[in-house]
Design a protein around this motif. Structure first.
Motif, PDB file in Angstrom:
ATOM      1  N   ALA A  75       0.824  -1.215   0.000  1.00 30.51           N
ATOM      2  CA  ALA A  75       0.000   0.000   0.000  1.00 30.51           C
ATOM      3  C   ALA A  75       0.854   1.259   0.000  1.00 30.51           C
ATOM      4  CB  ALA A  75      -0.931   0.010   1.212  1.00 30.51           C
ATOM      5  N   PHE A  76       1.893   1.291   0.829  1.00 34.75           N
ATOM      6  CA  PHE A  76       2.699   2.503   0.934  1.00 34.75           C
ATOM      7  C   PHE A  76       3.753   2.612  -0.167  1.00 34.75           C
ATOM      8  CE2 PHE A  76       1.069   2.284   5.404  1.00 34.75           C
ATOM      9  CZ  PHE A  76       0.233   3.381   5.271  1.00 34.75           C
ATOM     10  N   ASN A  77       4.076   1.512  -0.813  1.00 31.49           N
ATOM     11  CA  ASN A  77       4.926   1.601  -2.000  1.00 31.49           C
ATOM     12  C   ASN A  77       4.129   2.182  -3.166  1.00 31.49           C
ATOM     13  OD1 ASN A  77       7.184   0.596  -0.713  1.00 31.49           O
ATOM     14  ND2 ASN A  77       6.869  -1.497  -1.410  1.00 31.49           N
ATOM     15  N   ALA A  78       2.840   1.839  -3.234  1.00 32.87           N
ATOM     16  CA  ALA A  78       1.981   2.359  -4.304  1.00 32.87           C
ATOM     17  C   ALA A  78       1.620   3.823  -4.087  1.00 32.87           C
ATOM     18  CB  ALA A  78       0.704   1.517  -4.403  1.00 32.87           C
ATOM     19  N   ASP A  79       1.463   4.221  -2.840  1.00 31.55           N
ATOM     20  CA  ASP A  79       1.117   5.600  -2.491  1.00 31.55           C
ATOM     21  C   ASP A  79       2.026   6.015  -1.335  1.00 31.55           C
ATOM     22  OD1 ASP A  79       0.032   8.042  -1.886  1.00 31.55           O
ATOM     23  OD2 ASP A  79      -1.971   7.295  -1.437  1.00 31.55           O
ATOM     24  N   PRO A  80       3.183   6.604  -1.642  1.00 32.59           N
ATOM     25  CA  PRO A  80       4.199   6.836  -0.617  1.00 32.59           C
ATOM     26  C   PRO A  80       3.892   7.956   0.378  1.00 32.59           C
ATOM     27  CG  PRO A  80       4.946   7.678  -2.718  1.00 32.59           C
ATOM     28  CD  PRO A  80       3.619   7.001  -2.967  1.00 32.59           C
ATOM     29  N   VAL A  81       2.725   7.890   1.001  1.00 37.52           N
ATOM     30  CA  VAL A  81       2.403   8.833   2.066  1.00 37.52           C
ATOM     31  C   VAL A  81       3.168   8.468   3.345  1.00 37.52           C
ATOM     32  CG1 VAL A  81       0.374   7.596   2.936  1.00 37.52           C
ATOM     33  CG2 VAL A  81       0.537  10.067   3.193  1.00 37.52           C
ATOM     34  N   ALA A  82       3.673   7.221   3.381  1.00 35.86           N
ATOM     35  CA  ALA A  82       4.442   6.756   4.532  1.00 35.86           C
ATOM     36  C   ALA A  82       5.461   5.732   4.058  1.00 35.86           C
ATOM     37  CB  ALA A  82       3.530   6.139   5.582  1.00 35.86           C
ATOM     38  N   VAL A  83       6.467   5.534   4.882  1.00 36.03           N
ATOM     39  CA  VAL A  83       7.474   4.515   4.603  1.00 36.03           C
ATOM     40  C   VAL A  83       7.693   3.699   5.874  1.00 36.03           C
ATOM     41  CG1 VAL A  83       9.372   6.128   5.101  1.00 36.03           C
ATOM     42  CG2 VAL A  83       9.807   4.078   3.744  1.00 36.03           C
ATOM     43  N   MET A  84       7.650   2.374   5.724  1.00 39.87           N
ATOM     44  CA  MET A  84       7.941   1.496   6.854  1.00 39.87           C
ATOM     45  C   MET A  84       9.456   1.442   7.005  1.00 39.87           C
ATOM     46  SD  MET A  84       7.031  -2.562   7.473  1.00 39.87           S
ATOM     47  CE  MET A  84       5.312  -2.358   7.015  1.00 39.87           C
ATOM     48  N   THR A  85       9.950   1.742   8.205  1.00 34.93           N
ATOM     49  CA  THR A  85      11.398   1.770   8.414  1.00 34.93           C
ATOM     50  C   THR A  85      11.905   0.659   9.317  1.00 34.93           C
ATOM     51  OG1 THR A  85      11.204   3.297  10.270  1.00 34.93           O
ATOM     52  CG2 THR A  85      11.515   4.257   8.059  1.00 34.93           C
ATOM     53  N   GLY A  86      11.019   0.023  10.075  1.00 34.57           N
ATOM     54  CA  GLY A  86      11.488  -1.024  10.966  1.00 34.57           C
ATOM     55  C   GLY A  86      10.389  -1.958  11.405  1.00 34.57           C
ATOM     56  N   ILE A  87      10.806  -3.182  11.720  1.00 29.93           N
ATOM     57  CA  ILE A  87       9.914  -4.211  12.254  1.00 29.93           C
ATOM     58  C   ILE A  87      10.667  -4.869  13.399  1.00 29.93           C
ATOM     59  CG2 ILE A  87       8.602  -6.307  11.763  1.00 29.93           C
ATOM     60  CD1 ILE A  87       8.972  -5.565   8.720  1.00 29.93           C
ATOM     61  N   TYR A  88      10.037  -4.916  14.556  1.00 22.81           N
ATOM     62  CA  TYR A  88      10.664  -5.480  15.748  1.00 22.81           C
ATOM     63  C   TYR A  88       9.734  -6.556  16.304  1.00 22.81           C
ATOM     64  CZ  TYR A  88      12.954  -1.004  15.214  1.00 22.81           C
ATOM     65  OH  TYR A  88      13.607   0.082  14.694  1.00 22.81           O
ATOM     66  N   THR A  89      10.263  -7.768  16.475  1.00 18.81           N
ATOM     67  CA  THR A  89       9.447  -8.878  16.961  1.00 18.81           C
ATOM     68  C   THR A  89      10.160  -9.561  18.108  1.00 18.81           C
ATOM     69  OG1 THR A  89       8.642  -9.224  14.705  1.00 18.81           O
ATOM     70  CG2 THR A  89       8.206 -10.967  16.305  1.00 18.81           C
ATOM     71  N   GLY A  90       9.477  -9.644  19.236  1.00 12.03           N
ATOM     72  CA  GLY A  90      10.011 -10.348  20.391  1.00 12.03           C
ATOM     73  C   GLY A  90       9.459  -9.768  21.665  1.00 12.03           C
ATOM     74  N   GLU A  91       9.689 -10.478  22.753  1.00  9.83           N
ATOM     75  CA  GLU A  91       9.206 -10.058  24.065  1.00  9.83           C
ATOM     76  C   GLU A  91       7.694  -9.822  24.046  1.00  9.83           C
ATOM     77  OE1 GLU A  91      11.695  -8.031  27.582  1.00  9.83           O
ATOM     78  OE2 GLU A  91      11.405  -6.759  25.835  1.00  9.83           O
ATOM     79  N   ASN A  92       7.001 -10.713  23.315  1.00  9.76           N
ATOM     80  CA  ASN A  92       5.539 -10.748  23.242  1.00  9.76           C
ATOM     81  C   ASN A  92       4.910  -9.550  22.539  1.00  9.76           C
ATOM     82  OD1 ASN A  92       5.337 -13.277  24.638  1.00  9.76           O
ATOM     83  ND2 ASN A  92       5.842 -12.164  26.494  1.00  9.76           N
ATOM     84  N   GLU A  93       5.647  -8.941  21.600  1.00 15.57           N
ATOM     85  CA  GLU A  93       5.033  -7.896  20.795  1.00 15.57           C
ATOM     86  C   GLU A  93       5.738  -7.742  19.458  1.00 15.57           C
ATOM     87  OE1 GLU A  93       5.267  -4.567  23.572  1.00 15.57           O
ATOM     88  OE2 GLU A  93       6.770  -3.642  22.273  1.00 15.57           O
ATOM     89  N   ARG A  94       4.946  -7.287  18.489  1.00 19.22           N
ATOM     90  CA  ARG A  94       5.457  -6.919  17.160  1.00 19.22           C
ATOM     91  C   ARG A  94       5.245  -5.428  17.028  1.00 19.22           C
ATOM     92  NH1 ARG A  94       5.742  -8.479  11.441  1.00 19.22           N
ATOM     93  NH2 ARG A  94       6.921 -10.248  12.228  1.00 19.22           N
ATOM     94  N   LYS A 109      -5.036   4.909   4.589  1.00 15.65           N
ATOM     95  CA  LYS A 109      -4.308   3.913   3.792  1.00 15.65           C
ATOM     96  C   LYS A 109      -3.999   2.665   4.620  1.00 15.65           C
ATOM     97  CE  LYS A 109      -3.970   5.868  -0.192  1.00 15.65           C
ATOM     98  NZ  LYS A 109      -4.573   5.246  -1.370  1.00 15.65           N
ATOM     99  N   PHE A 110      -3.663   2.851   5.874  1.00 18.07           N
ATOM    100  CA  PHE A 110      -3.379   1.736   6.770  1.00 18.07           C
ATOM    101  C   PHE A 110      -4.605   0.829   6.883  1.00 18.07           C
ATOM    102  CE2 PHE A 110      -2.859  -0.485  10.733  1.00 18.07           C
ATOM    103  CZ  PHE A 110      -1.494  -0.712  10.847  1.00 18.07           C
ATOM    104  N   ASN A 111      -5.756   1.434   7.152  1.00 15.59           N
ATOM    105  CA  ASN A 111      -6.988   0.660   7.283  1.00 15.59           C
ATOM    106  C   ASN A 111      -7.371  -0.026   5.981  1.00 15.59           C
ATOM    107  OD1 ASN A 111      -7.392   1.149  10.028  1.00 15.59           O
ATOM    108  ND2 ASN A 111      -8.434   3.074   9.614  1.00 15.59           N
ATOM    109  N   GLU A 112      -7.206   0.660   4.862  1.00 11.25           N
ATOM    110  CA  GLU A 112      -7.491   0.051   3.555  1.00 11.25           C
ATOM    111  C   GLU A 112      -6.583  -1.148   3.306  1.00 11.25           C
ATOM    112  OE1 GLU A 112      -7.028   3.165   0.652  1.00 11.25           O
ATOM    113  OE2 GLU A 112      -8.872   4.187   1.276  1.00 11.25           O
ATOM    114  N   ALA A 113      -5.312  -1.024   3.646  1.00 13.18           N
ATOM    115  CA  ALA A 113      -4.348  -2.099   3.405  1.00 13.18           C
ATOM    116  C   ALA A 113      -4.698  -3.362   4.179  1.00 13.18           C
ATOM    117  CB  ALA A 113      -2.940  -1.631   3.773  1.00 13.18           C
TER     118      ALA A 113
END
Length: 141
Positions: A75-94, A109-113
Protein backbone atom coordinates in the motif's frame (compact mmCIF):
# COMPACT_ATOMS: atom_id res chain seq x y z
CA UNK A 1 24.83 -11.80 12.96
CA UNK A 2 23.11 -9.57 10.40
CA UNK A 3 21.15 -11.09 7.55
CA UNK A 4 20.51 -9.17 4.34
CA UNK A 5 16.86 -9.87 3.56
CA UNK A 6 16.86 -7.81 0.37
CA UNK A 7 18.58 -4.77 -1.05
CA UNK A 8 16.31 -2.66 1.17
CA UNK A 9 16.14 -4.61 4.45
CA UNK A 10 18.57 -5.95 7.04
CA UNK A 11 17.60 -8.29 9.88
CA UNK A 12 19.51 -9.07 13.05
CA UNK A 13 18.72 -10.64 16.42
CA UNK A 14 19.36 -8.46 19.45
CA UNK A 15 18.56 -8.52 23.15
CA UNK A 16 16.02 -6.32 24.87
CA UNK A 17 16.75 -4.55 28.15
CA UNK A 18 15.43 -7.63 29.97
CA UNK A 19 17.67 -9.95 27.95
CA UNK A 20 14.92 -11.39 25.75
CA UNK A 21 15.64 -11.95 22.07
CA UNK A 22 14.15 -9.44 19.64
CA UNK A 23 14.41 -9.78 15.88
CA UNK A 24 15.06 -6.35 14.37
CA UNK A 25 14.45 -5.69 10.69
CA UNK A 26 15.49 -2.26 9.45
CA UNK A 27 15.01 -0.61 6.10
CA UNK A 28 18.09 0.72 4.35
CA UNK A 29 18.59 2.85 1.25
CA UNK A 30 16.04 5.47 2.32
CA UNK A 31 18.25 8.52 2.73
CA UNK A 32 16.41 10.34 -0.07
CA UNK A 33 13.11 10.00 1.81
CA UNK A 34 14.70 10.75 5.19
CA UNK A 35 16.41 13.87 3.92
CA UNK A 36 13.40 15.14 1.93
CA UNK A 37 11.94 16.86 5.00
CA UNK A 38 8.47 15.55 4.10
CA UNK A 39 8.15 12.60 6.48
CA UNK A 40 8.04 14.26 9.89
CA UNK A 41 5.77 12.04 11.99
CA UNK A 42 6.90 8.69 13.37
CA UNK A 43 4.13 6.14 13.90
CA UNK A 44 4.75 2.99 15.90
CA UNK A 45 2.12 0.28 15.60
CA UNK A 46 2.22 -2.39 18.30
CA UNK A 47 0.59 -5.82 18.42
CA UNK A 48 0.90 -7.46 21.85
CA UNK A 49 0.52 -11.24 21.62
CA UNK A 50 0.75 -14.28 23.87
CA UNK A 51 4.15 -15.58 22.84
CA UNK A 52 5.99 -18.80 23.38
CA UNK A 53 8.58 -19.30 26.14
CA UNK A 54 11.01 -17.09 24.20
CA UNK A 55 8.45 -14.32 23.62
CA UNK A 56 8.01 -15.12 19.93
CA UNK A 57 4.59 -15.26 18.21
CA UNK A 58 2.74 -18.45 17.36
CA UNK A 59 2.82 -19.75 13.79
CA UNK A 60 -0.73 -18.42 13.29
CA UNK A 61 0.08 -14.94 14.59
CA UNK A 62 3.38 -14.89 12.72
CA UNK A 63 1.62 -15.72 9.46
CA UNK A 64 -0.92 -12.94 9.95
CA UNK A 65 1.87 -10.51 10.87
CA UNK A 66 3.67 -11.37 7.64
CA UNK A 67 0.48 -10.85 5.62
CA UNK A 68 -0.03 -7.49 7.32
CA UNK A 69 3.58 -6.47 6.64
CA UNK A 70 3.25 -7.37 2.96
CA UNK A 71 -0.08 -5.55 2.63
CA UNK A 72 1.23 -2.41 4.34
CA UNK A 73 4.41 -2.33 2.25
CA UNK A 74 2.40 -2.78 -0.95
CA UNK A 75 0.00 0.00 0.00
CA UNK A 76 2.70 2.50 0.93
CA UNK A 77 4.93 1.60 -2.00
CA UNK A 78 1.98 2.36 -4.30
CA UNK A 79 1.12 5.60 -2.49
CA UNK A 80 4.20 6.84 -0.62
CA UNK A 81 2.40 8.83 2.07
CA UNK A 82 4.44 6.76 4.53
CA UNK A 83 7.47 4.52 4.60
CA UNK A 84 7.94 1.50 6.85
CA UNK A 85 11.40 1.77 8.41
CA UNK A 86 11.49 -1.02 10.97
CA UNK A 87 9.91 -4.21 12.25
CA UNK A 88 10.66 -5.48 15.75
CA UNK A 89 9.45 -8.88 16.96
CA UNK A 90 10.01 -10.35 20.39
CA UNK A 91 9.21 -10.06 24.07
CA UNK A 92 5.54 -10.75 23.24
CA UNK A 93 5.03 -7.90 20.80
CA UNK A 94 5.46 -6.92 17.16
CA UNK A 95 6.19 -3.30 16.34
CA UNK A 96 6.02 -1.74 12.91
CA UNK A 97 7.60 1.72 12.58
CA UNK A 98 6.63 4.20 9.88
CA UNK A 99 7.48 7.77 8.99
CA UNK A 100 4.62 9.61 7.33
CA UNK A 101 3.78 12.86 5.56
CA UNK A 102 0.16 12.95 6.73
CA UNK A 103 -1.36 11.20 9.74
CA UNK A 104 -4.86 11.52 8.29
CA UNK A 105 -3.97 9.86 4.98
CA UNK A 106 -1.75 7.32 6.76
CA UNK A 107 -4.69 6.18 8.89
CA UNK A 108 -6.93 5.79 5.85
CA UNK A 109 -4.31 3.91 3.79
CA UNK A 110 -3.38 1.74 6.77
CA UNK A 111 -6.99 0.66 7.28
CA UNK A 112 -7.49 0.05 3.55
CA UNK A 113 -4.35 -2.10 3.41
CA UNK A 114 -5.50 -4.36 6.23
CA UNK A 115 -9.23 -4.43 5.38
CA UNK A 116 -9.09 -7.94 3.89
CA UNK A 117 -7.29 -9.41 6.92
CA UNK A 118 -8.75 -10.49 10.27
CA UNK A 119 -8.88 -7.82 12.96
CA UNK A 120 -5.67 -7.42 14.94
CA UNK A 121 -5.20 -5.91 18.43
CA UNK A 122 -3.14 -2.92 17.33
CA UNK A 123 -2.04 0.10 19.37
CA UNK A 124 -0.70 3.30 17.80
CA UNK A 125 1.83 5.79 19.12
CA UNK A 126 2.73 8.96 17.21
CA UNK A 127 5.73 11.25 17.72
CA UNK A 128 7.11 14.21 15.85
CA UNK A 129 10.54 13.15 14.59
CA UNK A 130 11.40 15.37 11.60
CA UNK A 131 15.12 14.60 11.98
CA UNK A 132 14.44 10.83 12.05
CA UNK A 133 16.39 10.57 15.30
CA UNK A 134 14.79 7.25 16.29
CA UNK A 135 15.71 5.71 12.94
CA UNK A 136 19.26 7.05 13.14
CA UNK A 137 19.63 5.66 16.67
CA UNK A 138 18.53 2.21 15.46
CA UNK A 139 20.93 2.11 12.53
CA UNK A 140 23.77 3.44 14.65
CA UNK A 141 24.29 6.92 13.16
Amino acid sequence: MTIKVSDEWLTAPTASESGAMVIVTVRTEIDELRLSGKYNSRVEVTWRYAGDEKGMPSVTDSSLMEQATDALNAAFNADPVAVMTGIYTGENERNWVFYTRSLHIFRRKFNEALAALPAMPLEFDVDDDPQWQHYLDVIGN
